[in-house]
Design a protein around this motif. Structure first.
Motif, PDB file in Angstrom:
ATOM      1  N   GLU A 134      -2.563  -7.187  -1.960  1.00 15.23           N
ATOM      2  CA  GLU A 134      -2.551  -5.770  -2.333  1.00 15.23           C
ATOM      3  C   GLU A 134      -2.937  -4.884  -1.153  1.00 15.23           C
ATOM      4  OE1 GLU A 134      -1.717  -4.283  -5.071  1.00 15.23           O
ATOM      5  OE2 GLU A 134      -1.471  -5.925  -6.496  1.00 15.23           O
ATOM      6  N   LEU A 137      -0.119  -3.747   0.846  1.00 13.68           N
ATOM      7  CA  LEU A 137       0.846  -2.869   0.191  1.00 13.68           C
ATOM      8  C   LEU A 137       0.337  -1.430   0.109  1.00 13.68           C
ATOM      9  CD1 LEU A 137       1.995  -5.157  -2.774  1.00 13.68           C
ATOM     10  CD2 LEU A 137       3.065  -4.889  -0.532  1.00 13.68           C
ATOM     11  N   HIS A 138      -0.965  -1.282  -0.111  1.00 18.38           N
ATOM     12  CA  HIS A 138      -1.503   0.045  -0.394  1.00 18.38           C
ATOM     13  C   HIS A 138      -1.419   1.002   0.793  1.00 18.38           C
ATOM     14  CE1 HIS A 138      -4.029  -1.530  -4.003  1.00 18.38           C
ATOM     15  NE2 HIS A 138      -2.743  -1.424  -4.262  1.00 18.38           N
ATOM     16  N   ARG A 141       4.271   3.418   2.112  1.00 20.19           N
ATOM     17  CA  ARG A 141       5.106   4.175   1.178  1.00 20.19           C
ATOM     18  C   ARG A 141       6.535   3.686   1.362  1.00 20.19           C
ATOM     19  NH1 ARG A 141       5.087  10.135   1.689  1.00 20.19           N
ATOM     20  NH2 ARG A 141       5.218   9.761   3.917  1.00 20.19           N
ATOM     21  N   VAL A 219       3.282   2.536  -2.514  1.00 16.04           N
ATOM     22  CA  VAL A 219       3.690   1.180  -2.880  1.00 16.04           C
ATOM     23  C   VAL A 219       2.716   0.570  -3.881  1.00 16.04           C
ATOM     24  CG1 VAL A 219       4.005  -1.168  -2.049  1.00 16.04           C
ATOM     25  CG2 VAL A 219       4.885   0.750  -0.725  1.00 16.04           C
ATOM     26  N   THR A 220       3.266   0.134  -4.994  1.00 11.77           N
ATOM     27  CA  THR A 220       2.560  -0.765  -5.903  1.00 11.77           C
ATOM     28  C   THR A 220       3.545  -1.872  -6.247  1.00 11.77           C
ATOM     29  OG1 THR A 220       3.280   0.357  -7.926  1.00 11.77           O
ATOM     30  CG2 THR A 220       1.243   1.157  -6.899  1.00 11.77           C
ATOM     31  N   ARG A 221       3.020  -3.011  -6.637  1.00 15.88           N
ATOM     32  CA  ARG A 221       3.928  -4.112  -6.970  1.00 15.88           C
ATOM     33  C   ARG A 221       4.836  -3.722  -8.148  1.00 15.88           C
ATOM     34  NH1 ARG A 221       1.960  -8.568  -4.490  1.00 15.88           N
ATOM     35  NH2 ARG A 221      -0.191  -8.138  -5.075  1.00 15.88           N
ATOM     36  N   SER A 222       4.259  -3.013  -9.117  1.00 13.33           N
ATOM     37  CA  SER A 222       5.055  -2.634 -10.284  1.00 13.33           C
ATOM     38  C   SER A 222       6.150  -1.634  -9.903  1.00 13.33           C
ATOM     39  CB  SER A 222       4.151  -2.042 -11.359  1.00 13.33           C
ATOM     40  OG  SER A 222       3.487  -0.896 -10.880  1.00 13.33           O
ATOM     41  N   ALA A 223       5.856  -0.722  -8.968  1.00 14.90           N
ATOM     42  CA  ALA A 223       6.874   0.249  -8.549  1.00 14.90           C
ATOM     43  C   ALA A 223       8.045  -0.455  -7.875  1.00 14.90           C
ATOM     44  CB  ALA A 223       6.254   1.273  -7.603  1.00 14.90           C
TER      45      ALA A 223
END
Length: 233
Positions: A134, A137-138, A141, A219-223
């Motif tokens: 994570e 990813l954070h 964008r 960025v999120t994994r779900s997005a």
């Protein structure tokens, strides 16, 4: 319902599945939202002028009320949000944007500058985002073009195949290239940016693409998953 002038803000929710939009009489209508429960967080961030519930007869109920106050406009041409708010990644020639007759040229450059962005593929990005920590990813964008190219911004960039990009005067250029006339950079930014937050991406052949800042998502994994699902529809 939103004002027509807020069209670009819909870019922040285009990754959500099932949403549709239509424009009529200076108003934007966003449909496909859940009938019960709270609206998704990105939707709550939109500059909505009104939020309605809709019954089968087309009557509009202000949020939380049981008395209809209006009817859904007739003749709305609903479109999937990904179609209604396309990313502005198709190449546009500079002369078409009112830039002078001078043809922008890029030339190879020996300067080594840290990368600020990466163009890669949706498949590679999806595979990375599914397994990356994570914390990796954070800091990023992302935006996805209609042809499944993915623009990543942030540092550190992931170790994915693609074209690294660097920043000159707020313009993204391919790594290893610079403007033939570097003093053009501030002028190009002034002429081409419709908003200070626009991202302008140049290719090695001098063509360029503009992307509104609202279309570049945290960025999120779900997005990432929702974006991939959206492309599969």
């Amino acid at each position: 319902m939103l004002a027509a002038t807020d069209r670009e803000t819909l870019g922040s929710v285009r990754h959500l599945p099932g949403l549709q939009a239509a424009e009529i009489a200076g108003q934007l209508w966003l449909g496909g939202l859940p009938a019960v429960g709270e609206l998704p967080l990105p939707v709550r961030g939109l500059p909505a002028e009104a939020i309605y519930g809709l019954d089968a007869e087309g009557r509009l109920f202000p949020n939380g009320q049981r008395t209809p106050t209006a009817r859904l406009p007739v003749g709305l041409a609903w479109q999937p949000l990904r179609v209604f708010v396309p990313l502005e990644l198709p190449t546009a020639a500079l002369p078409a944007q009112g830039i002078p007759s001078y043809r922008v040229r890029l030339r190879p450059s020996a300067s080594a500058v840290a990368a600020a962005g990466l163009l890669t593929t949706l498949a590679a990005w999806h595979a990375y985002a599914e397994t990356a920590p994570e914390v990796r990813l954070h800091c990023l964008r992302f935006a996805v073009a209609a042809d499944a190219r993915v623009l990543l911004l942030g540092t550190p960039l992931p170790p994915l195949p693609g074209q690294e990009l660097w920043l000159r005067e707020g313009l993204l250029l391919p790594a290893g290239f610079d403007f033939e006339a570097p003093l053009l950079a501030p002028l190009l930014r002034q002429k081409l940016q419709s908003s200070p937050d626009d991202v302008l991406l140049f290719a090695a052949d001098g063509s360029w693409e503009r992307m509104p800042n609202a279309a570049i998502l945290p960025v999120t994994r779900s997005a990432v998953r929702l974006t991939v699902e959206d492309f599969g529809r």
